[in-house]
Design a protein around this motif. Structure first.
Motif, PDB file in Angstrom:
ATOM      1  N   LEU A  27       0.825  -1.201   0.000  1.00 51.35           N
ATOM      2  CA  LEU A  27       0.000   0.000   0.000  1.00 51.35           C
ATOM      3  C   LEU A  27       0.862   1.255   0.000  1.00 51.35           C
ATOM      4  CD1 LEU A  27      -2.821   1.322   0.252  1.00 51.35           C
ATOM      5  CD2 LEU A  27      -2.554   1.130   2.729  1.00 51.35           C
ATOM      6  N   PHE A  28       0.648   2.088  -1.022  1.00 49.81           N
ATOM      7  CA  PHE A  28       1.241   3.412  -1.123  1.00 49.81           C
ATOM      8  C   PHE A  28       0.079   4.399  -1.206  1.00 49.81           C
ATOM      9  CE2 PHE A  28       4.452   0.595  -2.746  1.00 49.81           C
ATOM     10  CZ  PHE A  28       5.663   1.156  -2.412  1.00 49.81           C
ATOM     11  N   VAL A  29       0.111   5.459  -0.411  1.00 53.49           N
ATOM     12  CA  VAL A  29      -0.992   6.420  -0.365  1.00 53.49           C
ATOM     13  C   VAL A  29      -0.457   7.826  -0.615  1.00 53.49           C
ATOM     14  CG1 VAL A  29      -2.790   7.438   1.085  1.00 53.49           C
ATOM     15  CG2 VAL A  29      -2.287   4.995   1.258  1.00 53.49           C
ATOM     16  N   ARG A  30      -1.211   8.563  -1.412  1.00 56.50           N
ATOM     17  CA  ARG A  30      -0.895   9.966  -1.660  1.00 56.50           C
ATOM     18  C   ARG A  30      -2.038  10.789  -1.076  1.00 56.50           C
ATOM     19  NH1 ARG A  30       0.981  11.542  -7.574  1.00 56.50           N
ATOM     20  NH2 ARG A  30      -1.086  10.784  -8.127  1.00 56.50           N
ATOM     21  N   GLU A  31      -1.756  11.628  -0.088  1.00 57.46           N
ATOM     22  CA  GLU A  31      -2.797  12.408   0.575  1.00 57.46           C
ATOM     23  C   GLU A  31      -3.355  13.513  -0.310  1.00 57.46           C
ATOM     24  OE1 GLU A  31      -2.090  13.647   4.565  1.00 57.46           O
ATOM     25  OE2 GLU A  31      -0.985  11.814   5.038  1.00 57.46           O
ATOM     26  N   HIS A  32      -2.529  14.063  -1.178  1.00 64.31           N
ATOM     27  CA  HIS A  32      -2.932  15.126  -2.096  1.00 64.31           C
ATOM     28  C   HIS A  32      -2.390  14.792  -3.477  1.00 64.31           C
ATOM     29  CE1 HIS A  32      -3.980  17.512   1.412  1.00 64.31           C
ATOM     30  NE2 HIS A  32      -2.795  17.192   1.918  1.00 64.31           N
ATOM     31  N   GLN A  33      -3.133  15.190  -4.522  1.00 68.13           N
ATOM     32  CA  GLN A  33      -2.643  14.931  -5.876  1.00 68.13           C
ATOM     33  C   GLN A  33      -1.429  15.790  -6.194  1.00 68.13           C
ATOM     34  OE1 GLN A  33      -5.972  15.310  -8.635  1.00 68.13           O
ATOM     35  NE2 GLN A  33      -5.362  13.340  -9.455  1.00 68.13           N
ATOM     36  N   LEU A  34      -1.535  17.071  -5.857  1.00 68.77           N
ATOM     37  CA  LEU A  34      -0.469  18.016  -6.190  1.00 68.77           C
ATOM     38  C   LEU A  34      -0.028  18.795  -4.957  1.00 68.77           C
ATOM     39  CD1 LEU A  34      -2.021  19.588  -9.417  1.00 68.77           C
ATOM     40  CD2 LEU A  34      -0.263  17.824  -9.320  1.00 68.77           C
ATOM     41  N   ILE A  35       1.261  19.129  -4.943  1.00 70.88           N
ATOM     42  CA  ILE A  35       1.817  20.057  -3.956  1.00 70.88           C
ATOM     43  C   ILE A  35       2.669  21.035  -4.743  1.00 70.88           C
ATOM     44  CG2 ILE A  35       3.417  20.345  -2.028  1.00 70.88           C
ATOM     45  CD1 ILE A  35       2.518  17.664  -0.947  1.00 70.88           C
ATOM     46  N   GLY A  94       3.379  16.661  -8.700  1.00 69.49           N
ATOM     47  CA  GLY A  94       2.823  15.433  -8.128  1.00 69.49           C
ATOM     48  C   GLY A  94       3.295  15.241  -6.699  1.00 69.49           C
ATOM     49  N   ALA A  95       2.349  15.049  -5.792  1.00 69.35           N
ATOM     50  CA  ALA A  95       2.686  14.867  -4.382  1.00 69.35           C
ATOM     51  C   ALA A  95       3.361  13.514  -4.173  1.00 69.35           C
ATOM     52  CB  ALA A  95       1.417  14.962  -3.534  1.00 69.35           C
ATOM     53  N   PRO A  96       4.182  13.407  -3.148  1.00 72.21           N
ATOM     54  CA  PRO A  96       4.857  12.124  -2.879  1.00 72.21           C
ATOM     55  C   PRO A  96       3.880  11.093  -2.303  1.00 72.21           C
ATOM     56  CG  PRO A  96       5.364  13.698  -1.159  1.00 72.21           C
ATOM     57  CD  PRO A  96       4.575  14.444  -2.206  1.00 72.21           C
ATOM     58  N   PHE A  97       4.251   9.844  -2.462  1.00 71.46           N
ATOM     59  CA  PHE A  97       3.497   8.737  -1.879  1.00 71.46           C
ATOM     60  C   PHE A  97       4.126   8.370  -0.542  1.00 71.46           C
ATOM     61  CE2 PHE A  97       2.416   8.287  -6.306  1.00 71.46           C
ATOM     62  CZ  PHE A  97       1.120   7.828  -6.287  1.00 71.46           C
ATOM     63  N   ARG A  98       3.302   7.873   0.367  1.00 73.02           N
ATOM     64  CA  ARG A  98       3.784   7.352   1.642  1.00 73.02           C
ATOM     65  C   ARG A  98       3.575   5.842   1.617  1.00 73.02           C
ATOM     66  NH1 ARG A  98       2.609   9.682   7.510  1.00 73.02           N
ATOM     67  NH2 ARG A  98       3.543  11.414   6.414  1.00 73.02           N
ATOM     68  N   TYR A  99       4.594   5.104   2.004  1.00 72.24           N
ATOM     69  CA  TYR A  99       4.526   3.639   2.018  1.00 72.24           C
ATOM     70  C   TYR A  99       3.993   3.168   3.365  1.00 72.24           C
ATOM     71  CZ  TYR A  99       6.020  -1.227   1.931  1.00 72.24           C
ATOM     72  OH  TYR A  99       6.042  -2.599   1.981  1.00 72.24           O
TER      73      TYR A  99
END
Length: 71
Positions: A31-39, A43-48
């Protein structure tokens, strides 16, 4: 964790079966999640969050899948 597949994925499709039967077939799902599409316009970073295990699904085209975090 609730996740929704692409519209073409159904429980009987090849991709759907891989997701549902991942543990039996030795396929690891992570599971990788991105809280926001853009910063700042990028492209916003993914959190593992780690490996997940299939719990259940509903619907098809798209499938809604419930995953459980391993830890």
């Amino acid at each position: 964790f609730h996740w929704q597949s692409q519209n073409s994925t159904t429980p009987s499709s090849k991709r759907g079966r891989v997701l549902i039967e991942h543990a039996v077939n030795g396929v690891a799902v992570h599971l990788f999640v991105r809280e926001h599409q853009l910063i700042a316009g990028k492209g916003a970073p993914f959190r593992y969050y780690g490996p997940v295990r299939y719990l259940s699904h509903a619907g098809g085209g798209p499938m809604s899948i419930e995953w459980e975090l391993s830890h």
